[in-house]
Design a protein around this motif. Structure first.
Motif, PDB file in Angstrom:
ATOM      1  N   THR A 246       0.870  -1.169   0.000  1.00  0.00           N
ATOM      2  CA  THR A 246       0.000   0.000   0.000  1.00  0.00           C
ATOM      3  C   THR A 246       0.906   1.218   0.000  1.00  0.00           C
TER       4      THR A 246
ATOM      5  N   SER B  40      -3.289   0.111  -3.328  1.00  0.00           N
ATOM      6  CA  SER B  40      -2.585  -1.134  -3.000  1.00  0.00           C
ATOM      7  C   SER B  40      -2.460  -1.970  -4.257  1.00  0.00           C
TER       8      SER B  40
ATOM      9  N   VAL C 126       8.261  -0.496   5.047  1.00  0.00           N
ATOM     10  CA  VAL C 126       7.174   0.349   5.535  1.00  0.00           C
ATOM     11  C   VAL C 126       7.746   1.534   6.306  1.00  0.00           C
TER      12      VAL C 126
ATOM     13  N   THR D  48       3.243   2.588   2.976  1.00  0.00           N
ATOM     14  CA  THR D  48       2.510   2.662   4.238  1.00  0.00           C
ATOM     15  C   THR D  48       2.151   1.318   4.827  1.00  0.00           C
ATOM     16  N   LYS D  49       2.117   0.259   3.987  1.00  0.00           N
ATOM     17  CA  LYS D  49       1.771  -1.062   4.515  1.00  0.00           C
ATOM     18  C   LYS D  49       2.239  -2.147   3.560  1.00  0.00           C
TER      19      LYS D  49
ATOM     20  N   GLU E  70       1.483  -6.434   3.237  1.00  0.00           N
ATOM     21  CA  GLU E  70       0.825  -7.626   3.806  1.00  0.00           C
ATOM     22  C   GLU E  70       0.855  -8.761   2.823  1.00  0.00           C
TER      23      GLU E  70
END
Length: 142
Positions: free
Chosen positions: A57, A83, A104, A139-140, A142
């Motif tokens: 993201t 994302s 991140v 920012t992220k 996963e």
């Protein structure tokens, strides 16, 4: 929330449709196109790393590349957050290569040649053969 998802999905679709753009080399230097991909870490993150198979993201700002502009940032084109899954050709090659390896919290500026961007076709407000400058914050992952 649904609108934000739709906008991110639409942006990802646009990037994926143009990811295979050529960007031929006429042998003449183009002042609006960097010779190669350049990555500069403005802030090195400390979180999870963006690697193939993971979903990243990001927030970004996009400028047209200009050799004569400060930091090569010519006309500002857009900014957004979205994302995408790394390693799936979901975005233009230069953007994916620029994000790969970030952690991140990191912020990176990348200069993308047309051959790794929208090529000789261009796209929307990006003229044919024009390079790009992205300022990306991860920012992220996963």
């Amino acid at each position: 929330m649904k609108l934000k998802f739709l906008l991110a999905a639409a942006f990802a679709a646009i990037l994926s449709l143009t990811a295979c753009g050529g960007g031929g080399d006429s042998g003449t230097p183009n002042p609006n196109n960097p010779a190669q991909l350049v990555k500069k870490d403005d802030t090195v993150g400390t979180g999870a790393e963006a690697v193939s198979g993971k979903t990243a993201t990001v927030t970004y700002i996009l400028w047209l590349y200009s050799a004569s502009a400060a930091d090569h940032k010519g006309t500002r084109v857009e900014s957004n957050s979205f994302s995408f899954k790394l390693g799936t050709n979901a975005v233009i090659p230069g953007f994916e290569q620029g994000v790969t390896g970030m952690k991140v919290g990191g912020k990176r500026t990348i200069e993308v040649p047309a051959s790794l961007g929208y090529g000789d076709r261009g796209s929307g407000s990006v003229p044919p053969g024009n390079g790009l400058v992205f300022e990306i914050t991860l920012t992220k992952v996963e």
